[in-house]
Structure formats: structure tokens, C-alpha cells
Design a protein around this motif. Sequence first.
Motif, short mmCIF file in Angstrom:
data_model
loop_
_atom_site.label_atom_id
_atom_site.label_comp_id
_atom_site.label_asym_id
_atom_site.label_seq_id
_atom_site.Cartn_x
_atom_site.Cartn_y
_atom_site.Cartn_z
N VAL A 87 0.85 -1.20 0.00
CA VAL A 87 0.00 0.00 0.00
C VAL A 87 0.88 1.24 0.00
CG1 VAL A 87 -1.72 1.34 1.29
CG2 VAL A 87 -1.90 -1.16 1.21
N LEU A 88 0.55 2.16 -0.88
CA LEU A 88 1.18 3.49 -0.89
C LEU A 88 0.23 4.46 -0.22
CD1 LEU A 88 3.42 5.45 -1.83
CD2 LEU A 88 2.17 5.67 -4.00
N TYR A 89 0.70 5.11 0.84
CA TYR A 89 -0.12 6.05 1.61
C TYR A 89 0.44 7.45 1.37
CZ TYR A 89 -2.26 8.04 5.90
OH TYR A 89 -2.95 8.80 6.81
N LEU A 90 -0.24 8.22 0.54
CA LEU A 90 0.20 9.57 0.21
C LEU A 90 -0.46 10.57 1.15
CD1 LEU A 90 0.17 9.59 -3.72
CD2 LEU A 90 2.11 9.21 -2.18
N ALA A 91 0.38 11.30 1.90
CA ALA A 91 -0.10 12.33 2.81
C ALA A 91 0.57 13.66 2.50
CB ALA A 91 0.16 11.94 4.26
N ASN A 92 1.28 13.73 1.40
CA ASN A 92 2.08 14.92 1.10
C ASN A 92 1.30 15.92 0.25
OD1 ASN A 92 2.31 12.81 -0.98
ND2 ASN A 92 3.60 14.28 -2.06
N ASN A 93 1.68 17.20 0.37
CA ASN A 93 1.22 18.20 -0.60
C ASN A 93 2.41 18.88 -1.27
OD1 ASN A 93 2.08 19.98 1.41
ND2 ASN A 93 0.00 20.53 2.06
N GLN A 94 3.60 18.37 -1.03
CA GLN A 94 4.77 18.84 -1.76
C GLN A 94 4.79 18.16 -3.13
OE1 GLN A 94 8.68 17.47 -0.53
NE2 GLN A 94 7.74 15.91 0.79
N PRO A 95 5.45 18.74 -4.09
CA PRO A 95 5.41 18.20 -5.45
C PRO A 95 6.06 16.83 -5.60
CG PRO A 95 6.18 20.48 -5.45
CD PRO A 95 6.17 20.02 -4.03
N LEU A 115 -3.84 2.18 -2.70
CA LEU A 115 -3.45 3.58 -2.55
C LEU A 115 -4.39 4.23 -1.54
CD1 LEU A 115 -1.75 6.03 -3.53
CD2 LEU A 115 -3.46 6.35 -5.33
N VAL A 116 -3.83 4.81 -0.48
CA VAL A 116 -4.61 5.56 0.50
C VAL A 116 -4.18 7.02 0.41
CG1 VAL A 116 -5.13 5.91 2.95
CG2 VAL A 116 -4.87 3.58 2.03
N LEU A 117 -5.15 7.90 0.26
CA LEU A 117 -4.89 9.33 0.07
C LEU A 117 -5.39 10.09 1.29
CD1 LEU A 117 -6.14 9.55 -3.62
CD2 LEU A 117 -3.78 9.30 -2.83
N ALA A 121 -3.29 15.22 0.56
CA ALA A 121 -3.16 14.70 -0.80
C ALA A 121 -4.46 14.72 -1.59
CB ALA A 121 -2.61 13.27 -0.75
N LEU A 122 -5.55 15.19 -0.96
CA LEU A 122 -6.84 15.31 -1.65
C LEU A 122 -7.05 16.71 -2.21
CD1 LEU A 122 -9.20 13.29 0.73
CD2 LEU A 122 -8.12 12.53 -1.39
N TRP A 123 -6.07 17.55 -2.03
CA TRP A 123 -6.12 18.92 -2.54
C TRP A 123 -5.70 18.93 -4.01
CZ3 TRP A 123 -8.15 22.65 0.40
CH2 TRP A 123 -7.99 24.00 0.02
N ILE A 218 -9.33 9.93 2.42
CA ILE A 218 -9.76 10.31 3.77
C ILE A 218 -9.58 11.81 3.93
CG2 ILE A 218 -9.44 9.91 6.24
CD1 ILE A 218 -8.02 7.27 5.48
N ALA A 219 -10.67 12.57 3.96
CA ALA A 219 -10.57 14.03 3.99
C ALA A 219 -10.15 14.61 5.34
CB ALA A 219 -11.89 14.65 3.53
N PRO A 220 -10.65 14.13 6.48
CA PRO A 220 -10.16 14.68 7.76
C PRO A 220 -8.71 14.32 7.99
CG PRO A 220 -12.25 13.50 8.04
CD PRO A 220 -11.73 13.15 6.68
N GLY A 221 -8.00 15.16 8.77
CA GLY A 221 -6.63 14.80 9.10
C GLY A 221 -5.69 15.97 9.28
#
Length: 246
Positions: A87-95, A115-117, A121-123, A218-221
Motif C-alpha cells: 500500500v502506498l499512503y500519500l499524505a504529502n502536498n509537496q510536489p 493507494l490511501v490518500l 493529498a486530496l487537494w 480520507i478528507a479529515p486529518g
Amino acid sequence: MLNPILKTCLAFLFLIIFGVTSAQSETVNPIKKKAIRVLLVGGGSSHDFDRWYKQEDVETLQKDGLASVEYTSDPTTILSKLSDIDVLYLANNQPIKDDATRKAIFDFVDSGKGLVLAHPALWYNWADWPEYNQKLVGGGSKGHNKYGPFDVTITNTKHPVTKGVPATFHLDDELYYFIADAAGTPIEVLATAKAADSDKVFPSLVIVKYPKGRIVGIAPGHDAASHTIEPYKTILRNSVKWAAGK
């Protein structure tokens, strides 16, 4: 020589002892489930990634051996690690600037992996990578309420990602204005969010119905008010399990 009756009794006694010993052996040495291999990518702006993702979420996922998690804030390391994870868990907003890494992420999901966002990462972070939001997120957010209280309501209680989550829970966070992309990958809404002072309802937990891989958004966080409450922790653990096909 033993008479037939005595032989039968001894054989029966042996079976009983062997059965008890085997049962005890299975109890003492249960088969351990293999931990889900997760790469958690953080880093960027507006969030304390080390505190809430590297520390809190890693601890949540590794509890009871559910997952083994490697955290990185360097997107250039993603490419070399994808072959060794579930599983790739993306929590970044950097490029994520590298074209090879971008392609590899799509290839990873196309291969059936998970893939968990997370919240950041939902922005709509990357104008030069529109395929990310369109295909992997199924939309995204370009705005949110001022940080404050709102309620999350589970709209699909039968999905594995919402198992054990209260029907409604309250938290303080940034209520993301998540909007599905009509031309993007369809989404299935599992939970919605609504502020007390507004009639507007937005998706808060979604399944992105990507043709091959399993994707959860997952939007909250934003901070502690999300990462430290049980509903969030349960959603995160369920999401990783479902994304891994467990």
C-alpha cells in the motif's frame, strides 16, 4: 501380547493425548499474519507531517502488527520502494516532480495494489499533473471551511472501510470542499461532512472506483483532533487493510 480390547483402549488414549498436544501447540504458536507493507509519504506545507503522520499514523497502523510502515518526506525515494510494498499512503502536498515516479505510481495502482490518500493529498496540489486528481482522486478540494467543529456521518455502514466506525462522530478539522470530477474516475461516498452553520454536505470518506487498484480518500486529518480519535484510527486501519485486499 495385548488383547484386542486393551490395544483399542491404548490407541484411543494415544489419539486423545495427540489431539490435546496439537491443540496446545496451535494455541501457543499461532500462525502470525504477515504485516501489510506500507510506504507513507509526507512533507509539504500547512501541516505538522512529522507529528501527525510520521508519528501518530505510523503508530496507529503498526499497532498489533497490522502493518509495517516506512515513512519518507522525500518523494524522490518513492520510485525505488514501490516494488517492495502493498500500500502506498500519500499524505504529502509537496510536489512529485519526476515523470518516472508519477508513471510508477499509476503502474503500481494498475497492478492491483492499494493507494490511501490522506487529507493533504486530496487537494488540487499540482496543476502540472492533472491526471493525479482526475484519475487517482476522482476530484479533490480547492477550499475548506475555517478550522472548526463539524460532524462526519457514515453513509455506507456495510463497506469494510467503515466497519466499527460510529454512525456519526464529531471533530474539529478543516472541512474540505471535496467535489467529484464529472470527467474523472467515479467515486463512492462512504461518509459525508457537514458544518453546524451550513446546509452544504461534502464527501469526507470516499472509494475511488479505479478500474484496477483499490483507492481510499480520507478528507479529515489536519491535526490532533483527527489523528488521535478512535473513529479516524479505525478508518485508517480499515482503509489500509481494504486497500491491501485483506
